[in-house]
Enzyme design. Structure first.
Site, short mmCIF file in Angstrom:
data_model
loop_
_atom_site.label_atom_id
_atom_site.label_comp_id
_atom_site.label_asym_id
_atom_site.label_seq_id
_atom_site.Cartn_x
_atom_site.Cartn_y
_atom_site.Cartn_z
N HIS C 122 9.50 2.32 6.74
CA HIS C 122 9.51 2.54 5.32
C HIS C 122 10.74 3.51 5.07
O HIS C 122 11.04 4.20 5.98
CB HIS C 122 8.16 3.39 4.90
CG HIS C 122 8.22 3.26 3.42
ND1 HIS C 122 8.79 4.11 2.53
CD2 HIS C 122 7.59 2.57 2.44
CE1 HIS C 122 8.49 4.23 1.46
NE2 HIS C 122 7.76 3.13 1.18
N ASP C 199 4.08 8.22 10.85
CA ASP C 199 3.92 8.03 9.42
C ASP C 199 2.70 7.22 9.18
O ASP C 199 2.36 6.10 9.44
CB ASP C 199 4.97 7.14 8.97
CG ASP C 199 4.87 6.75 7.51
OD1 ASP C 199 3.87 7.09 6.61
OD2 ASP C 199 5.87 6.16 7.00
N GLN C 202 -0.14 4.46 5.84
CA GLN C 202 -0.86 3.16 5.62
C GLN C 202 -2.30 3.13 6.56
O GLN C 202 -3.10 2.61 6.17
CB GLN C 202 -0.08 1.66 5.88
CG GLN C 202 1.01 1.56 4.89
CD GLN C 202 0.59 1.24 3.50
OE1 GLN C 202 -0.84 0.81 3.58
NE2 GLN C 202 1.49 1.50 2.59
N LYS C 225 -2.95 7.06 -1.52
CA LYS C 225 -3.17 5.84 -0.58
C LYS C 225 -4.58 6.21 0.12
O LYS C 225 -4.89 5.19 0.79
CB LYS C 225 -2.25 5.55 0.34
CG LYS C 225 -0.69 5.38 -0.17
CD LYS C 225 0.20 4.78 0.80
CE LYS C 225 1.70 5.04 0.16
NZ LYS C 225 2.26 3.85 -0.25
N CYS C 363 10.26 -1.30 0.26
CA CYS C 363 10.93 -0.05 0.66
C CYS C 363 11.14 -0.25 2.23
O CYS C 363 11.25 0.87 3.07
CB CYS C 363 10.20 1.23 0.41
SG CYS C 363 10.08 1.47 -1.16
C1 LIG Z 1 4.49 3.43 5.55
C2 LIG Z 1 4.76 4.27 4.48
N1 LIG Z 1 5.59 5.33 4.57
C3 LIG Z 1 5.63 5.96 3.59
C4 LIG Z 1 5.33 5.89 2.31
C5 LIG Z 1 5.78 6.88 1.04
O1 LIG Z 1 4.78 7.54 0.41
P1 LIG Z 1 4.78 8.34 -0.59
O2 LIG Z 1 5.53 7.43 -1.76
O3 LIG Z 1 3.19 8.53 -1.23
O4 LIG Z 1 5.66 9.49 -0.49
C6 LIG Z 1 4.73 4.72 1.90
C7 LIG Z 1 4.23 4.25 0.75
O5 LIG Z 1 5.00 3.84 -0.14
C8 LIG Z 1 4.41 3.91 3.13
O6 LIG Z 1 3.79 2.84 2.98
#
Ligand SMILES: Cc1ncc(COP(=O)(O)O)c(C=O)c1O
Ligand SMILES: Cc1ncc(COP(=O)(O)O)c(C=O)c1O
Lengths: 405, 142, 405, 142
Positions: C122, C199, C202, C225, C363
């Protein structure tokens, strides 16, 4: 004017009692204000009817959420007389200041440059500058205060030079309530091409803020000191600065295009909002601003002044009480000490009587060093405080003295 | 005014605070131990020498609330001229009193233990003791 | 196992209807999950009964708030098998990763060093590393993927060298649902003294996470999430790393002592929590974790697998549907495209039918570049989704085709 | 399936999408204008020459949804061989149709305008037009 007793009805917590059955006398509003039901309602409404991630969705819910979030941005812009593009949502005052210190400072500062702060700054408007100066080799300067804790404009004028790249200054001291005349100060600073960052954490709920007439370059505040939720705040920045400033954080939603070799960012304000923002909290902030607008900022200010004048008068009649700051033209805050009694002991005894006051350095250790003390007892007022609460506080102080001295 | 509060503050503590028992700077001490609480800014130095395994010339100086001052003064009284071994068991006894595990604590210990009934004050009663404990942990020898 | 239909009752939004009177079929859980009433209740309860700023108060309210906040820290620690000192609250996954990239990276990286990420990351786990490498002169490396979008452990092993200071890798791809075998990966990385940041955005709501057995150095996730509120997230870090790491932000509550010349910081985790934290949101996260624990993570995982297997089966029977990723051993996510129809057009038609799905690059532009596409339609599942919702989606897809091709 | 949706997608759009009117790369164009939507990743290039104040050899290429493609193709059709002055008024007319301010818009414009009834799709209808507008703002001459 309004009747504070009627306003209290809108704050559920003020109708609760502590474990001993005493009503809450909440005089710690400078730390965080209580929340009217409209704010809780906004949070629940979002999660029960509109919850979705914003900016990326092609279904109704996500679109509603995006529009609601962006409409609060417009509301905030109007509240401080800015344009929506100049309003960046973030976690709070602390993050807002860090965004500038590290985003702007990292790219801009180099050895020979100076950043000036005052000795009355909250740690949030002091330490980030100290750190970024240390990293970039710029000089970190602290402007000393007058004996009473106020700022001398003459000293400020002398301290500002062409080397001063930025002045970081609070609008209202969170310890003494002293108000700095910012319109004059920005004029002085701009003569040297010095940018001015205003810490509005304490002023945002207590005075009308107009970034145009104040002519500041950046301004920071937190929602939770403005009757809104914790976890949301605002950085205002003039568009010309925001365009050039690097984003403090990088992630989703702020990206223009990403590839292995190169990444480009969106325009402000989105460039500065990486990741999922606190949407519900932002809507809560919107509800809080509506609440304030209904009361009218002029009335809010007048009410706080009435409370402060009353309290200051009573306290200055007590001969073993030391007061810090100045009597007049001050924010809704008073700091004091009782002779030979430590502020924590005072606060503990008051706490037993249902009075919530703060004791300590209030995250202003440099100011404590200026006064040569370790801490103070601080009371701070809000729309729902009443004159009789002040009287209750004054009579409780006497009990403290009889018990502890 | 609650009974707990009276117990915490009255008599014992007030007396100790006024007395100057052990309240004395001594820059030439073998050991100067810092006790600092960043939340409230209370800050004491504890001065002591160790001679043949015994704590000597123990004193304290600094600024703090009634509770932390009384507790520091008590510390000086409790540890002065004790061996390292005895100090360690005295500390253990002190913490047991603070935790309410000791059924018949001395009056002054009992009063200090009341601090845990007051928000944000637990650390005041143990500030200097915590500092000494850490010092003794690192200090070899018995 | 549990009955998803009964769980739906705990989610107020699932019992609402859209403007056309259609029930909500929410299949965008990877973007953000819906919230059970317990979470809204926790937010309201805080503001109605316990609202105060934490860590600095000597009255009951502030003490209650502090204890409640710290008890969620302990709860989170238990949830991921860490100690409370290793749990840092922040705004979300994005901020958590930025804290490490800029806090750890700034002090540690220098020319010759490498940071390795995968092409499935991401943007939040990609761009901060790109930026910090650019600033420090370190090399930013992107590990290419296999044609199906999965990671080859052989390639990873080859890419890891003594120069690799850190590997930043997602546990579950937010686009394909592909799961990376982290316990094996950290072992590989540690042989080169490479730190591993996971990370878990998910994975946190979809699999039991045990940072000890995974043996990662850092791990990041977001509350929103995980059925919790937006605006709160967690960075886990091994104590040895946190001790040495510089704080990303500076301000109140994280200070040990401040003076004009020198400032010292508290120990972790407080060192990393500058300013007023999102206390209510943290309590909401606590409620969300209790909700999950009641259902049981093994059941949650089994439910998601059942939904995914069902959907994947139906979709792979449709001959003009392209599926990305792998059939088995995947998270609760499926990405697809319909031949010759742009994902946004698909999502718009589905949206009209009350189906909330996501379309776009999610993203993950580098992953899109890998597949040579611009975007996908993504569906993602949660505890409250049912097999009949999947069937509804599948039959809606046919309508899309008849309208658009 | 709502009427709005049918209007947006059926007939007109589908037809245009299938036709290849104006869909052509031309690397040697005098001007290559980028139209990019970072939210969805849609990305077009618009190619054109300006000869004696007239837009010539207008074409587009790139990747996007049915709406943005139809809209780009319409743009090519609407601006080809027009003078800068006429282009500017054509743009104005287009935006008036999109805003619903034009009471009798052409069928294709009307269909595109439906996009604003669909979450996140407004920009699809105007993506290429917005890019051309910015280009014309910076382009001197009439
Ligand atoms: C794999 C992953 N990393 C990072 C993020 C970023 O999370 P957040 O927008 O809650 O900071 C997301 C969600 O959009 C994600 O799916
Ligand atoms: C003057 C001032 N600046 C900054 C802050 C920090 O605000 P926050 O903790 O909401 O980031 C505060 C409040 O504590 C304050 O009073």
């Amino acid at each position: 004017m309004f009747d504070a007793r009627l306003i209290r009805n809108q704050f559920p917590i003020l109708n609760t009692q502590d474990r001993k059955g005493q009503p809450l006398v909440y005089l710690d509003n400078a730390a965080t204000t209580q929340k009217p039901w409209q704010v809780m309602e906004a949070l629940a409404d979002f999660y029960e009817h509109h919850n979705a991630n914003i900016h990326r969705g092609i279904y109704q819910l996500a679109d509603d959420a995006t529009q609601a979030y962006e409409s609060v941005r417009a509301q905030v812009a109007q509240f401080i007389n800015a344009t929506p593009e100049e309003v960046i949502f973030c976690g709070g005052t602390t993050e807002a200041i860090n965004m500038v210190a590290h985003g702007w400072g990292y790219d801009t500062l180099s050895p020979g440059d100076e950043v000036l702060v005052t000795a009355m700054e909250h740690h949030a408007n002091f330490v980030p500058w100290q750190v970024i100066c240390d990293r970039t080799g710029a000089t970190f300067k602290v402007l000393p205060l007058e004996p009473d804790g106020s700022l001398s404009l003459t000293s400020l004028e002398q301290a500002l030079t062409k080397k001063t790249k930025l002045l970081a200054i609070t609008q209202i001291s969170n310890t003494t309530g002293i108000i700095n005349p910012l319109a004059e100060i920005t004029k002085m600073a701009h003569q040297n091409d010095t940018l001015v960052l205003v810490d509005a954490a304490q002023s945002i709920a207590n005075d009308q803020i107009d970034v145009q007439s104040m002519n500041c370059d950046f301004l920071a505040f937190s929602g939770h000191k403005l009757y809104g939720p914790m976890g949301v705040g605002v950085l205002y920045g003039k568009s010309t600065h925001l365009e050039k400033m690097s984003p403090f954080q990088q992630g989703g939603s702020m990206i223009y295009q990403v590839s292995n070799n190169k990444t480009t960012f969106k325009k402000a304000p989105h460039k500065f909002e990486a990741g999922t923002p606190p949407v519900a909290a932002a809507l809560g902030l919107g509800a809080a601003i509506r609440f304030i607008n209904t009361l009218g900022m002029a009335n809010i200010k007048a009410h706080a002044q009435e409370l402060r004048t009353h309290a200051w008068g009573k306290l200055s009649d007590m001969n073993d009480v030391a007061l810090y700051g100045v009597a007049l033209e001050s924010g809704a805050i008073i700091s004091l000490n009782i002779k030979d009694i430590h502020p924590h002991d005072v606060a503990t005894v008051l706490g037993e009587a249902g009075l919530a006051v703060r004791a300590g350095h209030h995250c202003t250790q440099p100011l404590m060093q200026h006064y040569g003390i370790v801490g103070t007892v601080r009371i701070s007022f809000s729309v729902y405080n009443t004159l009789s609460e002040i009287d209750h506080f004054i009579s409780a102080l006497s009990k403290v003295k009889s018990l502890l001295s | 005014m609650s009974e707990d509060l009276k117990k915490l503050y009255q008599a014992v503590l007030m007396e100790r605070q006024k007395s100057t028992l052990g309240f004395q700077k001594r820059e030439d001490a073998q050991h100067i131990i810092e006790a600092y609480n960043p939340v409230c800014g209370d800050q004491f130095q504890i001065y002591l020498d160790i001679e043949n395994g015994f704590l000597q010339k123990v004193s304290y100086h600094g600024y703090g609330c009634a509770v932390s001052k009384a507790s520091s003064s008590l510390l000086v009284e409790s540890l002065s001229a004790k061996s390292l071994v005895d100090c360690r068991s005295q500390l253990q006894y002190f913490y047991q009193c603070m935790d309410g595990k000791e059924t018949q604590p001395p009056e002054i210990y009992e009063a200090l233990a009341m601090s845990k009934n007051f928000p944000g004050r637990q650390q005041c009663a143990t500030l200097s003791w915590d500092a000494i404990q850490e010092f003794l942990l690192n200090e070899k020898g018995t």
